[in-house]
Design a protein around this motif. Sequence first.
Motif, mmCIF file in Angstrom:
data_model
loop_
_atom_site.group_PDB
_atom_site.id
_atom_site.type_symbol
_atom_site.label_atom_id
_atom_site.label_comp_id
_atom_site.label_asym_id
_atom_site.label_seq_id
_atom_site.Cartn_x
_atom_site.Cartn_y
_atom_site.Cartn_z
ATOM 1 N N PRO A 1 43.716 18.248 -16.130
ATOM 2 C CA PRO A 1 43.403 17.968 -14.718
ATOM 3 C C PRO A 1 43.245 19.249 -13.907
ATOM 4 O O PRO A 1 44.079 20.145 -13.961
ATOM 5 C CB PRO A 1 44.615 17.155 -14.246
ATOM 6 N N GLY A 2 42.156 19.337 -13.173
ATOM 7 C CA GLY A 2 41.939 20.448 -12.256
ATOM 8 C C GLY A 2 41.438 21.725 -12.897
ATOM 9 O O GLY A 2 41.152 22.701 -12.191
ATOM 10 N N ALA A 3 41.300 21.765 -14.223
ATOM 11 C CA ALA A 3 40.834 22.982 -14.882
ATOM 12 C C ALA A 3 39.351 23.201 -14.605
ATOM 13 O O ALA A 3 38.552 22.262 -14.615
ATOM 14 C CB ALA A 3 41.081 22.903 -16.387
ATOM 15 N N THR A 4 38.982 24.468 -14.356
ATOM 16 C CA THR A 4 37.584 24.816 -14.075
ATOM 17 C C THR A 4 37.180 26.011 -14.926
ATOM 18 O O THR A 4 37.994 26.580 -15.662
ATOM 19 C CB THR A 4 37.398 25.176 -12.589
ATOM 20 N N ALA A 5 35.932 26.422 -14.791
ATOM 21 C CA ALA A 5 35.417 27.577 -15.538
ATOM 22 C C ALA A 5 36.205 28.843 -15.202
ATOM 23 O O ALA A 5 36.279 29.771 -16.021
ATOM 24 C CB ALA A 5 33.935 27.783 -15.238
ATOM 25 N N ASP A 6 36.830 28.897 -14.013
ATOM 26 C CA ASP A 6 37.626 30.062 -13.623
ATOM 27 C C ASP A 6 38.870 30.224 -14.494
ATOM 28 O O ASP A 6 39.472 31.305 -14.528
ATOM 29 C CB ASP A 6 38.043 29.961 -12.157
ATOM 30 N N ASP A 7 39.270 29.149 -15.173
ATOM 31 C CA ASP A 7 40.451 29.212 -16.046
ATOM 32 C C ASP A 7 40.112 29.731 -17.437
ATOM 33 O O ASP A 7 41.010 29.893 -18.274
ATOM 34 C CB ASP A 7 41.088 27.819 -16.172
ATOM 35 N N LEU A 8 38.823 29.990 -17.693
ATOM 36 C CA LEU A 8 38.392 30.476 -19.003
ATOM 37 C C LEU A 8 38.220 31.993 -18.973
ATOM 38 O O LEU A 8 37.827 32.568 -17.963
ATOM 39 C CB LEU A 8 37.078 29.803 -19.404
ATOM 40 N N ASP A 9 38.510 32.631 -20.095
ATOM 41 C CA ASP A 9 38.447 34.084 -20.194
ATOM 42 C C ASP A 9 37.037 34.527 -20.607
ATOM 43 O O ASP A 9 36.576 34.194 -21.712
ATOM 44 C CB ASP A 9 39.475 34.569 -21.214
ATOM 45 N N GLU B 1 23.323 30.723 -21.280
ATOM 46 C CA GLU B 1 23.642 29.418 -20.709
ATOM 47 C C GLU B 1 24.836 29.489 -19.765
ATOM 48 O O GLU B 1 25.684 30.383 -19.854
ATOM 49 C CB GLU B 1 23.938 28.405 -21.820
ATOM 50 N N ASP B 2 24.910 28.503 -18.884
ATOM 51 C CA ASP B 2 26.066 28.316 -18.028
ATOM 52 C C ASP B 2 27.297 28.046 -18.905
ATOM 53 O O ASP B 2 27.200 27.391 -19.946
ATOM 54 C CB ASP B 2 25.821 27.136 -17.080
ATOM 55 N N ILE B 3 28.444 28.527 -18.476
ATOM 56 C CA ILE B 3 29.668 28.395 -19.284
ATOM 57 C C ILE B 3 30.007 26.936 -19.552
ATOM 58 O O ILE B 3 30.360 26.564 -20.677
ATOM 59 C CB ILE B 3 30.843 29.102 -18.580
ATOM 60 N N MET B 4 29.901 26.109 -18.555
ATOM 61 C CA MET B 4 30.259 24.694 -18.738
ATOM 62 C C MET B 4 29.284 23.998 -19.678
ATOM 63 O O MET B 4 29.669 23.082 -20.414
ATOM 64 C CB MET B 4 30.327 23.982 -17.386
ATOM 65 N N GLU C 1 35.201 17.083 -17.721
ATOM 66 C CA GLU C 1 36.452 17.819 -17.558
ATOM 67 C C GLU C 1 36.723 18.666 -18.812
ATOM 68 O O GLU C 1 36.455 18.245 -19.940
ATOM 69 C CB GLU C 1 37.615 16.849 -17.348
ATOM 70 N N LEU C 2 37.274 19.856 -18.603
ATOM 71 C CA LEU C 2 37.667 20.700 -19.726
ATOM 72 C C LEU C 2 38.834 20.062 -20.480
ATOM 73 O O LEU C 2 39.764 19.522 -19.876
ATOM 74 C CB LEU C 2 38.077 22.088 -19.231
ATOM 75 N N THR C 3 38.777 20.130 -21.791
ATOM 76 C CA THR C 3 39.813 19.512 -22.623
ATOM 77 C C THR C 3 40.906 20.518 -22.989
ATOM 78 O O THR C 3 40.793 21.717 -22.743
ATOM 79 C CB THR C 3 39.192 18.969 -23.918
ATOM 80 N N HIS C 4 41.967 19.977 -23.594
ATOM 81 C CA HIS C 4 43.028 20.842 -24.126
ATOM 82 C C HIS C 4 42.440 21.899 -25.050
ATOM 83 O O HIS C 4 42.833 23.074 -25.008
ATOM 84 C CB HIS C 4 44.041 19.990 -24.908
ATOM 85 N N ALA C 5 41.513 21.479 -25.920
ATOM 86 C CA ALA C 5 40.924 22.411 -26.889
ATOM 87 C C ALA C 5 40.220 23.569 -26.186
ATOM 88 O O ALA C 5 40.308 24.721 -26.626
ATOM 89 C CB ALA C 5 39.952 21.675 -27.804
ATOM 90 N N ALA C 6 39.520 23.287 -25.101
ATOM 91 C CA ALA C 6 38.805 24.332 -24.364
ATOM 92 C C ALA C 6 39.772 25.384 -23.833
ATOM 93 O O ALA C 6 39.530 26.590 -23.950
ATOM 94 C CB ALA C 6 38.017 23.714 -23.212
ATOM 95 N N PHE D 1 39.745 29.195 -25.223
ATOM 96 C CA PHE D 1 39.142 30.189 -24.338
ATOM 97 C C PHE D 1 39.949 30.493 -23.077
ATOM 98 O O PHE D 1 39.545 31.345 -22.286
ATOM 99 C CB PHE D 1 37.749 29.722 -23.904
ATOM 100 N N GLY D 2 41.062 29.808 -22.877
ATOM 101 C CA GLY D 2 41.777 29.921 -21.608
ATOM 102 C C GLY D 2 42.400 31.285 -21.350
ATOM 103 O O GLY D 2 42.766 32.008 -22.275
ATOM 104 N N LYS D 3 42.522 31.618 -20.066
ATOM 105 C CA LYS D 3 43.202 32.858 -19.675
ATOM 106 C C LYS D 3 44.713 32.740 -19.903
ATOM 107 O O LYS D 3 45.363 33.706 -20.292
ATOM 108 C CB LYS D 3 42.946 33.149 -18.194
ATOM 109 N N ARG D 4 45.251 31.545 -19.639
ATOM 110 C CA ARG D 4 46.695 31.317 -19.780
ATOM 111 C C ARG D 4 46.953 29.988 -20.494
ATOM 112 O O ARG D 4 47.467 29.046 -19.902
ATOM 113 C CB ARG D 4 47.360 31.322 -18.397
ATOM 114 N N PRO D 5 46.624 29.883 -21.782
ATOM 115 C CA PRO D 5 46.811 28.618 -22.490
ATOM 116 C C PRO D 5 48.267 28.200 -22.597
ATOM 117 O O PRO D 5 48.570 27.004 -22.691
ATOM 118 C CB PRO D 5 46.223 28.906 -23.876
ATOM 119 N N TYR D 6 49.194 29.165 -22.541
ATOM 120 C CA TYR D 6 50.613 28.844 -22.618
ATOM 121 C C TYR D 6 51.093 28.090 -21.387
ATOM 122 O O TYR D 6 52.166 27.476 -21.402
ATOM 123 C CB TYR D 6 51.443 30.116 -22.819
#
Length: 399
Positions: free
Chosen positions: A87-95, A119-122, A136-141, A145-150
Amino acid sequence: MDDYKKLMDDLPNKIVQQLGLVVDIDLHEKESRHYIEVTVPQSTVPISYHGIYHYRSGSTKQELKGTALHNWLLKKSGRSWEDIPVPGATADDLDIDTIQSFLKKAISKDRIPASAAEEDIMLLMKRLNLLTKDGELTHAAILLFGKRPYALSPTTSFKIGRFGKSSSDLLFQDIIETNLLTMIEKIMDKLKDRYLIRPISYKGLERMEPLEYPEPALREAILNSIIHKDHSSTWIFLRVYDDRLHLWNPGILPEELTVEELKQEHSSYPRNRNIAGVFFKAGYVEAWGRGTNDIIKACKEAGLPEPLIEENQGGLSIVFLKDIYTAEYLRKLDINERQIKAVLYIKEYGKVTNASYQEINNTGKTLATEELSDLVNKGLIQQSGTKGRGSRYELVRKI
């Protein structure tokens, strides 16, 4: 069964009340005896009995609870933990650096088109099956690729510990907290920098400094643990001891595979299909189910025992052994107890002679010569010194 008529009336009602199932009840007669056949249709939803869910594994009935129940319910709905939206995750949360590194690797392997880099990140996430139908971005995403997956789950990190003689003797530890695509390199760097040694040897004039365990085997095992982990469960643990390295990740094998089948030619059944797909596109793994075979082959080529692989505590365990000169390992070889005793004697005292072989085994010279020669031929020991009375035998692989 004299009360079969009453059962014919009671059973359907009781089954509906207790299980919510509508079943067919049929009465049959054979040799003047009546029996009842209950036909239960396959259910498309989970069925509980007194609030408890069960499933059958082989010939045994298992109770489902906790993480196992959660994952089973997801599976029944056609989803897995990696598919759940964040919930609430966006492209800004990806590294961005991780994404660019992935694109470079995947394009060079020709596993995604070069145009993907523009291509666009999304849109890229969508092509990698890392978005839900609602975008919506999934857990796997986030894991990949997340900046802070922890922040999604603290157990997505990877724990490494250096131990003394026992698992209760923790000397020091590290926690690798990063996304999955950069995790393998950080783990390998930490192992080389702090946990493993590089014994120096020479091949002719060339200085050789391989890791004490074959690096390709370690890398493959760690990759497998990350890709096939049950990410809804606990951490991956890598325990380093003086004589062994123990890797454990949560999540048992899929129903299609056993531990023994892992060591043979087998197909790939990834727990996390989308995570595995991204690692494949990046060229980290192949989709042929050869990882375990490559691990075993690399260890044998390095002169190490075959790793010990087993399921325990709800996960998969692999133990890399540094020492082939243990009673447990030697008993798996085609040698007798006298030869085992002699090898362990060499391990303790550095060498054995024909005369000392005779003495420790209470045997004659002819048999001692034959059995020592057999150990030489099997590559366990080597002869050194002068021939005859001055001849001695040492281990081929130094401890």
